[in-house]
Scaffold this motif. Structure first.
Motif, PDB file in Angstrom:
ATOM      1  N   GLU A 211       0.832  -1.197   0.000  1.00  0.00           N
ATOM      2  CA  GLU A 211       0.000   0.000   0.000  1.00  0.00           C
ATOM      3  C   GLU A 211       0.878   1.263   0.000  1.00  0.00           C
ATOM      4  O   GLU A 211       1.764   1.407  -0.817  1.00  0.00           O
ATOM      5  CB  GLU A 211      -0.988  -0.043   1.170  1.00  0.00           C
ATOM      6  CG  GLU A 211      -1.958  -1.234   1.061  1.00  0.00           C
ATOM      7  CD  GLU A 211      -2.906  -1.368   2.220  1.00  0.00           C
ATOM      8  OE1 GLU A 211      -2.637  -0.788   3.286  1.00  0.00           O
ATOM      9  OE2 GLU A 211      -3.929  -2.056   2.050  1.00  0.00           O
ATOM     10  N   GLU A 212       0.696   2.188   0.947  1.00  0.00           N
ATOM     11  CA  GLU A 212       1.429   3.460   0.919  1.00  0.00           C
ATOM     12  C   GLU A 212       2.711   3.432   1.746  1.00  0.00           C
ATOM     13  O   GLU A 212       3.420   4.426   1.848  1.00  0.00           O
ATOM     14  CB  GLU A 212       0.519   4.594   1.435  1.00  0.00           C
ATOM     15  CG  GLU A 212      -0.749   4.798   0.618  1.00  0.00           C
ATOM     16  CD  GLU A 212      -0.441   5.121  -0.842  1.00  0.00           C
ATOM     17  OE1 GLU A 212       0.507   5.905  -1.082  1.00  0.00           O
ATOM     18  OE2 GLU A 212      -1.130   4.592  -1.725  1.00  0.00           O
ATOM     19  N   LEU A 213       3.006   2.306   2.362  1.00  0.00           N
ATOM     20  CA  LEU A 213       4.170   2.210   3.232  1.00  0.00           C
ATOM     21  C   LEU A 213       5.475   2.266   2.446  1.00  0.00           C
ATOM     22  O   LEU A 213       5.580   1.729   1.347  1.00  0.00           O
ATOM     23  CB  LEU A 213       4.097   0.887   4.013  1.00  0.00           C
ATOM     24  CG  LEU A 213       5.212   0.610   5.019  1.00  0.00           C
ATOM     25  CD1 LEU A 213       5.096   1.568   6.191  1.00  0.00           C
ATOM     26  CD2 LEU A 213       5.133  -0.837   5.499  1.00  0.00           C
ATOM     27  N   ARG A 214       6.483   2.928   3.014  1.00  0.00           N
ATOM     28  CA  ARG A 214       7.835   2.919   2.473  1.00  0.00           C
ATOM     29  C   ARG A 214       8.745   2.265   3.509  1.00  0.00           C
ATOM     30  O   ARG A 214       8.626   2.540   4.706  1.00  0.00           O
ATOM     31  CB  ARG A 214       8.317   4.344   2.173  1.00  0.00           C
ATOM     32  CG  ARG A 214       7.528   5.035   1.083  1.00  0.00           C
ATOM     33  CD  ARG A 214       7.963   6.489   0.942  1.00  0.00           C
ATOM     34  NE  ARG A 214       9.310   6.618   0.404  1.00  0.00           N
ATOM     35  CZ  ARG A 214       9.589   6.659  -0.898  1.00  0.00           C
ATOM     36  NH1 ARG A 214       8.625   6.572  -1.797  1.00  0.00           N
ATOM     37  NH2 ARG A 214      10.835   6.802  -1.319  1.00  0.00           N
ATOM     38  N   THR A 363      13.589   4.778  -3.152  1.00  0.00           N
ATOM     39  CA  THR A 363      13.301   5.593  -4.338  1.00  0.00           C
ATOM     40  C   THR A 363      13.872   4.932  -5.592  1.00  0.00           C
ATOM     41  O   THR A 363      13.219   4.889  -6.646  1.00  0.00           O
ATOM     42  CB  THR A 363      13.887   7.004  -4.172  1.00  0.00           C
ATOM     43  OG1 THR A 363      13.297   7.620  -3.026  1.00  0.00           O
ATOM     44  CG2 THR A 363      13.601   7.859  -5.406  1.00  0.00           C
ATOM     45  N   GLU A 366      11.703   2.068  -6.533  1.00  0.00           N
ATOM     46  CA  GLU A 366      10.483   2.504  -7.222  1.00  0.00           C
ATOM     47  C   GLU A 366      10.725   2.620  -8.721  1.00  0.00           C
ATOM     48  O   GLU A 366       9.899   2.217  -9.541  1.00  0.00           O
ATOM     49  CB  GLU A 366      10.018   3.847  -6.661  1.00  0.00           C
ATOM     50  CG  GLU A 366       9.365   3.767  -5.312  1.00  0.00           C
ATOM     51  CD  GLU A 366       8.918   5.127  -4.813  1.00  0.00           C
ATOM     52  OE1 GLU A 366       7.758   5.275  -4.398  1.00  0.00           O
ATOM     53  OE2 GLU A 366       9.753   6.063  -4.849  1.00  0.00           O
ATOM     54  N   TYR A 399       6.183  -8.037   2.579  1.00  0.00           N
ATOM     55  CA  TYR A 399       5.219  -7.220   1.853  1.00  0.00           C
ATOM     56  C   TYR A 399       5.272  -7.573   0.367  1.00  0.00           C
ATOM     57  O   TYR A 399       6.334  -7.884  -0.173  1.00  0.00           O
ATOM     58  CB  TYR A 399       5.522  -5.727   2.010  1.00  0.00           C
ATOM     59  CG  TYR A 399       5.309  -5.190   3.402  1.00  0.00           C
ATOM     60  CD1 TYR A 399       4.025  -4.929   3.868  1.00  0.00           C
ATOM     61  CD2 TYR A 399       6.387  -4.956   4.249  1.00  0.00           C
ATOM     62  CE1 TYR A 399       3.815  -4.437   5.142  1.00  0.00           C
ATOM     63  CE2 TYR A 399       6.184  -4.465   5.533  1.00  0.00           C
ATOM     64  CZ  TYR A 399       4.898  -4.215   5.975  1.00  0.00           C
ATOM     65  OH  TYR A 399       4.693  -3.733   7.238  1.00  0.00           O
ATOM     66  N   TRP A 401       4.390  -5.930  -3.372  1.00  0.00           N
ATOM     67  CA  TRP A 401       4.208  -4.625  -4.018  1.00  0.00           C
ATOM     68  C   TRP A 401       3.962  -4.887  -5.496  1.00  0.00           C
ATOM     69  O   TRP A 401       4.880  -4.889  -6.303  1.00  0.00           O
ATOM     70  CB  TRP A 401       5.465  -3.787  -3.799  1.00  0.00           C
ATOM     71  CG  TRP A 401       5.359  -2.355  -4.189  1.00  0.00           C
ATOM     72  CD1 TRP A 401       4.238  -1.626  -4.423  1.00  0.00           C
ATOM     73  CD2 TRP A 401       6.463  -1.473  -4.388  1.00  0.00           C
ATOM     74  NE1 TRP A 401       4.565  -0.343  -4.762  1.00  0.00           N
ATOM     75  CE2 TRP A 401       5.927  -0.219  -4.746  1.00  0.00           C
ATOM     76  CE3 TRP A 401       7.845  -1.622  -4.303  1.00  0.00           C
ATOM     77  CZ2 TRP A 401       6.736   0.875  -5.021  1.00  0.00           C
ATOM     78  CZ3 TRP A 401       8.650  -0.526  -4.575  1.00  0.00           C
ATOM     79  CH2 TRP A 401       8.100   0.703  -4.921  1.00  0.00           C
ATOM     80  N   ASP A 404       1.664  -1.739 -11.122  1.00  0.00           N
ATOM     81  CA  ASP A 404       0.414  -1.061 -11.455  1.00  0.00           C
ATOM     82  C   ASP A 404      -0.299  -1.805 -12.586  1.00  0.00           C
ATOM     83  O   ASP A 404       0.343  -2.280 -13.534  1.00  0.00           O
ATOM     84  CB  ASP A 404       0.693   0.374 -11.875  1.00  0.00           C
ATOM     85  CG  ASP A 404       1.286   1.188 -10.739  1.00  0.00           C
ATOM     86  OD1 ASP A 404       1.012   0.858  -9.576  1.00  0.00           O
ATOM     87  OD2 ASP A 404       2.034   2.139 -11.023  1.00  0.00           O
TER      88      ASP A 404
END
Length: 529
Positions: A211-214, A363, A366, A399, A401, A404
């Motif tokens: 989700e939004e966790l880094r 980063t 990502e 986790y 990830w 998209d």
């Protein structure tokens, strides 16, 4: 059968997880052997009665009631077992006063051939009331759909007899129904069953969505999440077994993997096939898309041609056992070192290692993830470096990830009633895209992703814009556009459009877009990786 029917009835109308656990626990405590064992087999999907299939049940009911009435009723109810249980006629003679037990039903139906089983099943249905008929049919077909997972049923067993659920899970596949040794242990009449010298299934460690966790990559390792099927490979005492994430034995579907894994131990990895339907290989270690793997799933016999064209291999993630040494308590980074040493002893054509992604920080990761569009990559896994291997989902350790999704604007073409609580709604939608000559071809089917309010809107559209009826399916005016999200898309010879979507779901209802402006099949083909 009466007590099991009552249990199913209560479970169906109970939403609370704790309430379901209590219902199953209470049932197991008061029900004698072997009935409770066979009930557990039904609840966990381990009961197999090959002589009883849905087609047999449909034939039996259509011999007793108007076939048109049955089909219309089935379309409305949305469940074959419930429809048959309600429509089954009361026999002209009084039913047998002796109640039918689960064990009697299982013993009888499992001992008969496929030609003899239908008559025996009909005789049993004549002895039962509607609730008991429903229970028998659900049990016989293995399609309970009552909101109880295999894990929940095992947890109820553990809670009811003060057992460790992980210990129950660990030996579950080494004990055959009706699980007499398990209940002897539960009631302190016998020793705790062990997995010694038996290739049993151990619960997989699972991940939470990121989700939004880094996260800090000093604490977490990153690996690719491959798009195959998660498998556990077990070799004990000269025997190898492959288990899926749900604990199903899939060894027969992938005999070459079992044949080439002869080193004692237990490994966790992703099972995939090399190349695609045409035999070409992809860049990342030869991993083909899930569509190529799907051709082999569920097969009890795999042809020599399929073995040659789509050979299976396993990309390894983790190690649970090295020989008889249990490595699960070790932190991930230590298990990784042991896994690398273990893999070095295996056939590299059949087994390889999932590499750790090199990224300076989150980063940078990502950016790497955003650029990954390989057909066999589903996303990224993040694993805490000090995490032991624990069954189930544990917060903060692993986790997932996922990348998209892709999207396409498609036109609704057909709709079909759903099942269960959606049986009164047209909730399953087939959608299509345009060819160059203006023909609309089906490219997928979806039923998820919409809210209850959106479901009602789509159901109303189907009812108001039906142009043809084909049994439970309605054809609709080709005017409504749905934005479809999907994980990937692949070539497919089985579909007229030549493409197949992976995990399609409805992202939006596009009332703002004319159907003529929906996407084309050619546009979808350009998304194939």
């Amino acid at each position: 059968m009466r007590a099991f029917a009552d249990l199913l009835d209560r479970l169906i109308y109970t939403r609370s997880r704790n309430a379901k656990l209590k219902l199953i626990t209470d049932y197991l405590r008061v029900t004698p052997d072997p009935d409770r064992g066979w009930a557990m087999a039904a609840l966990t999907g381990e009961l197999d009665l090959p002589g009883v299939k849905s087609a047999v049940i449909r034939t039996l009911i259509e011999q007793r009631v108007d076939p048109v009435l049955f089909r219309m009723s089935r379309d409305y109810v949305g469940d074959t077992a419930e429809t048959v249980a309600l429509l089954w006629p009361t026999p002209p003679i009084a039913p047998d006063p002796e109640p039918l037990s689960i064990a009697q039903a299982v013993d009888r139906l499992s001992s008969l051939s496929r030609s003899d089983a239908p008559a025996a099943l009909a005789a049993m249905l004549d002895r039962l009331d509607s609730d008991e008929r429903f229970a028998l049919l659900k049990m016989a077909t293995g399609a309970l759909r009552i909101g109880v997972s295999s894990r929940l049923a095992k947890t109820a067993l553990a809670n009811g007899f003060d057992l460790d659920v992980e210990a129950v899970e660990e030996v579950w596949h080494g004990i055959a129904p009706p699980y007499t040794a398990l209940f002897d242990w539960a009631e302190r009449r016998g020793p705790q069953p062990t997995a010694a010298d038996v290739p049993v299934f151990r619960p997989f460690m699972l991940a939470h969505p990121l989700e939004e966790l880094r996260v800090d990559l000093k604490d977490y390792a990153a690996e690719w999440k491959w798009d195959g099927i998660r498998v556990q490979i077990v070799h004990v005492a000269g025997t190898t077994r492959l288990y899926s994430r749900t604990g199903d034995d899939v060894t027969a579907s992938f005999p070459e993997v079992a044949r080439d894994f002869t080193t004692p131990g237990v490994l966790d990895g992703e099972l995939m096939v090399k190349g695609d339907a045409q035999g070409s290989a992809t860049e990342e270690g030869g991993a083909a898309s899930f569509n190529a793997l799907q051709q082999r799933l569920g097969r009890k016999v795999v042809s020599a041609k399929m073995l040659a064209e789509s050979p299976a291999f396993v990309r390894l993630y983790d190690i649970l056992y090295d020989g008889d040494e249990d490595l699960r308590p070790l932190p991930w980074d230590q298990r990784r070192v042991r896994l690398e040493a273990f893999v070095a002893r295996l056939d590299p054509e059949r087994f390889d290692l999932s590499t750790v992604i090199a990224a300076e920080d989150f980063t940078a990761l990502e950016g790497i993830r955003a650029g990954a569009r390989d057909a066999a990559i589903e996303g990224v896994m993040l694993k805490r470096r000090d995490s032991p291997y624990l069954g189930g989902r544990k917060t903060g350790l692993w986790y997932k990830w996922k990348r998209d999704p892709l999207t396409a604007d498609c036109v609704m073409m057909y709709a079909q009633r759903g099942s269960g609580r959606r049986s009164s709604f047209y909730s399953d939608y087939t959608f299509g895209c345009w060819t160059e000559d203006g023909t609309l071809l089906p490219v997928g089917k979806a039923y998820s992703g919409i809210t209850d309010e959106e479901l009602k809107r789509l159901d109303q559209f189907v009812r108001n814009h039906t142009t043809g009826r084909f049994g439970p399916v309605r054809e609709v005016e080709k005017t409504l556009v749905l934005e479809i999200a999907f994980d990937s898309i692949h070539q497919s010879k089985r579909h007229k459009s030549g493409v197949a979507m992976r995990f399609p779901r409805i992202a939006r209802i596009r009332t703002d877009k004319p159907a003529a402006e929906a996407d084309t099949v050619a546009a979808l083909e350009r998304l194939i990786t």
